[in-house]
Design a protein around this motif. Sequence first.
Motif, PDB file in Angstrom:
ATOM      1  N   GLY A  70       0.818  -1.221   0.000  1.00  0.00           N
ATOM      2  CA  GLY A  70       0.000   0.000   0.000  1.00  0.00           C
ATOM      3  C   GLY A  70       0.845   1.262   0.000  1.00  0.00           C
ATOM      4  N   PHE A  71       2.086   1.138   0.428  1.00  0.00           N
ATOM      5  CA  PHE A  71       3.023   2.280   0.410  1.00  0.00           C
ATOM      6  C   PHE A  71       3.903   2.249  -0.842  1.00  0.00           C
ATOM      7  N   LYS A  72       3.621   1.312  -1.743  1.00  0.00           N
ATOM      8  CA  LYS A  72       4.453   1.073  -2.922  1.00  0.00           C
ATOM      9  C   LYS A  72       5.866   0.654  -2.520  1.00  0.00           C
ATOM     10  N   MET A  73       5.946  -0.106  -1.443  1.00  0.00           N
ATOM     11  CA  MET A  73       7.235  -0.708  -1.073  1.00  0.00           C
ATOM     12  C   MET A  73       7.342  -2.046  -1.796  1.00  0.00           C
ATOM     13  N   MET A  74       8.572  -2.525  -1.935  1.00  0.00           N
ATOM     14  CA  MET A  74       8.783  -3.820  -2.578  1.00  0.00           C
ATOM     15  C   MET A  74       9.265  -4.833  -1.536  1.00  0.00           C
ATOM     16  N   PRO A  75       8.403  -5.793  -1.153  1.00  0.00           N
ATOM     17  CA  PRO A  75       8.833  -6.794  -0.169  1.00  0.00           C
ATOM     18  C   PRO A  75       9.702  -7.879  -0.816  1.00  0.00           C
ATOM     19  N   MET A  76      10.748  -8.273  -0.133  1.00  0.00           N
ATOM     20  CA  MET A  76      11.666  -9.282  -0.660  1.00  0.00           C
ATOM     21  C   MET A  76      11.093 -10.690  -0.474  1.00  0.00           C
ATOM     22  N   VAL A  77      11.341 -11.526  -1.472  1.00  0.00           N
ATOM     23  CA  VAL A  77      11.007 -12.957  -1.347  1.00  0.00           C
ATOM     24  C   VAL A  77      12.028 -13.613  -0.417  1.00  0.00           C
ATOM     25  N   GLU A  78      13.284 -13.274  -0.605  1.00  0.00           N
ATOM     26  CA  GLU A  78      14.351 -13.840   0.216  1.00  0.00           C
ATOM     27  C   GLU A  78      14.205 -13.301   1.639  1.00  0.00           C
ATOM     28  N   ALA A  79      14.291 -14.198   2.620  1.00  0.00           N
ATOM     29  CA  ALA A  79      14.012 -13.775   3.999  1.00  0.00           C
ATOM     30  C   ALA A  79      14.781 -14.645   4.980  1.00  0.00           C
ATOM     31  N   VAL A  80      14.839 -14.168   6.205  1.00  0.00           N
ATOM     32  CA  VAL A  80      15.420 -14.966   7.286  1.00  0.00           C
ATOM     33  C   VAL A  80      14.269 -15.364   8.210  1.00  0.00           C
ATOM     34  N   ASN A  81      13.930 -16.631   8.214  1.00  0.00           N
ATOM     35  CA  ASN A  81      12.835 -17.131   9.068  1.00  0.00           C
ATOM     36  C   ASN A  81      13.436 -17.979  10.172  1.00  0.00           C
ATOM     37  N   ILE A  82      12.979 -17.724  11.379  1.00  0.00           N
ATOM     38  CA  ILE A  82      13.554 -18.432  12.524  1.00  0.00           C
ATOM     39  C   ILE A  82      12.441 -19.148  13.295  1.00  0.00           C
ATOM     40  N   PRO A  83      12.165 -20.420  12.964  1.00  0.00           N
ATOM     41  CA  PRO A  83      11.185 -21.185  13.732  1.00  0.00           C
ATOM     42  C   PRO A  83      11.796 -21.642  15.068  1.00  0.00           C
ATOM     43  N   PHE A  84      10.963 -21.855  16.047  1.00  0.00           N
ATOM     44  CA  PHE A  84      11.383 -22.353  17.376  1.00  0.00           C
ATOM     45  C   PHE A  84      12.612 -21.598  17.884  1.00  0.00           C
ATOM     46  N   TYR A  85      12.513 -20.283  17.809  1.00  0.00           N
ATOM     47  CA  TYR A  85      13.673 -19.451  18.159  1.00  0.00           C
ATOM     48  C   TYR A  85      14.115 -19.657  19.609  1.00  0.00           C
ATOM     49  N   THR A  86      13.190 -20.107  20.482  1.00  0.00           N
ATOM     50  CA  THR A  86      13.540 -20.253  21.910  1.00  0.00           C
ATOM     51  C   THR A  86      14.684 -21.257  22.095  1.00  0.00           C
ATOM     52  N   GLN A  87      14.756 -22.222  21.177  1.00  0.00           N
ATOM     53  CA  GLN A  87      15.815 -23.238  21.282  1.00  0.00           C
ATOM     54  C   GLN A  87      17.183 -22.668  20.911  1.00  0.00           C
ATOM     55  N   LEU A  88      17.187 -21.459  20.371  1.00  0.00           N
ATOM     56  CA  LEU A  88      18.445 -20.873  19.903  1.00  0.00           C
ATOM     57  C   LEU A  88      18.887 -19.687  20.760  1.00  0.00           C
ATOM     58  N   MET A  89      18.195 -19.500  21.893  1.00  0.00           N
ATOM     59  CA  MET A  89      18.568 -18.402  22.779  1.00  0.00           C
ATOM     60  C   MET A  89      19.446 -18.973  23.900  1.00  0.00           C
ATOM     61  N   GLU A  90      20.603 -18.343  24.111  1.00  0.00           N
ATOM     62  CA  GLU A  90      21.500 -18.760  25.200  1.00  0.00           C
ATOM     63  C   GLU A  90      21.843 -17.543  26.028  1.00  0.00           C
ATOM     64  N   ASN A  91      21.325 -17.499  27.245  1.00  0.00           N
ATOM     65  CA  ASN A  91      21.550 -16.369  28.160  1.00  0.00           C
ATOM     66  C   ASN A  91      21.272 -15.032  27.478  1.00  0.00           C
ATOM     67  N   GLY A  92      20.152 -14.974  26.791  1.00  0.00           N
ATOM     68  CA  GLY A  92      19.741 -13.724  26.159  1.00  0.00           C
ATOM     69  C   GLY A  92      20.437 -13.416  24.843  1.00  0.00           C
ATOM     70  N   VAL A  93      21.273 -14.342  24.380  1.00  0.00           N
ATOM     71  CA  VAL A  93      21.971 -14.113  23.100  1.00  0.00           C
ATOM     72  C   VAL A  93      21.412 -15.093  22.068  1.00  0.00           C
ATOM     73  N   PHE A  94      21.138 -14.594  20.863  1.00  0.00           N
ATOM     74  CA  PHE A  94      20.619 -15.457  19.800  1.00  0.00           C
ATOM     75  C   PHE A  94      21.774 -16.164  19.103  1.00  0.00           C
ATOM     76  N   LYS A  95      21.696 -17.491  19.059  1.00  0.00           N
ATOM     77  CA  LYS A  95      22.738 -18.305  18.408  1.00  0.00           C
ATOM     78  C   LYS A  95      22.163 -18.865  17.108  1.00  0.00           C
ATOM     79  N   SER A  96      22.540 -18.260  16.020  1.00  0.00           N
ATOM     80  CA  SER A  96      21.969 -18.658  14.727  1.00  0.00           C
ATOM     81  C   SER A  96      22.497 -20.025  14.302  1.00  0.00           C
ATOM     82  N   ASN A  97      21.763 -20.666  13.379  1.00  0.00           N
ATOM     83  CA  ASN A  97      22.285 -21.893  12.773  1.00  0.00           C
ATOM     84  C   ASN A  97      22.725 -21.597  11.328  1.00  0.00           C
TER      85      ASN A  97
END
Length: 185
Positions: free
Chosen positions: A132-159
Amino acid sequence: MKLTVVLASVREGRAGEAIARWFVTRANERGTFDVELADLKELNLPILNEPDHPRLKKYVHDSTKRWSAIVGGSDAFVFVTPEYNYTIPPALVNALDTVYHEWTYKPVGFVSYGGASGGMRSVQTAKLMVTGFKMMPMVEAVNIPFYTQLMENGVFKSNELHDKAVPVMLDELRRWSEALKTLRG
Ligand SMILES: Cc1cc2nc3c(=O)[nH]c(=O)nc-3n(C[C@H](O)[C@H](O)[C@H](O)COP(=O)(O)O)c2cc1C
């Protein structure tokens, strides 16, 4: 080219902060853009309170003027967003509604997180809104399912999947931001 990373969650104890910090670090390492973080919690935009339609840019509130300068000064965006009841958080809807032309002809990528869906349903609703704002959304994305399993002491540990997805999305964002610049004049 300036990339603004919008941190959409404003809750106490939000996971979004750790994920946004991780993404900003990776985006800086990649060097595709000059990267700035726009934390909607820090910006504390009031729920849309301008008397005129944002398309008129007759802003009376300093908070809107500040936000207008941030969005208007950006060439591309990444929204780091959770999924609340299958949609984007109200703070992000409000941030989008608060200005208009500042978003136009700019590309947006998504880093989303959540349970099984990895925030994908939220991204789908965001895509509907940003066009609606004439922005272009990207198909390529970073999706993080079950992110809670990747949190260590408040730090996100990516795979490895997340690590690979970041440069792919950034490169695509860069391509679109170059192309859309011609429309922005
Ligand atoms: C109001 C609310 C609604 C939620 N709805 C969803 C949902 O639809 N899908 C999902 O995967 N997680 C949902 N969750 C769980 C979130 O993924 C989780 O709380 C996450 O930490 C939210 O991100 P934040 O901590 O950065 O705010 C919901 C959480 C809240 C607070």
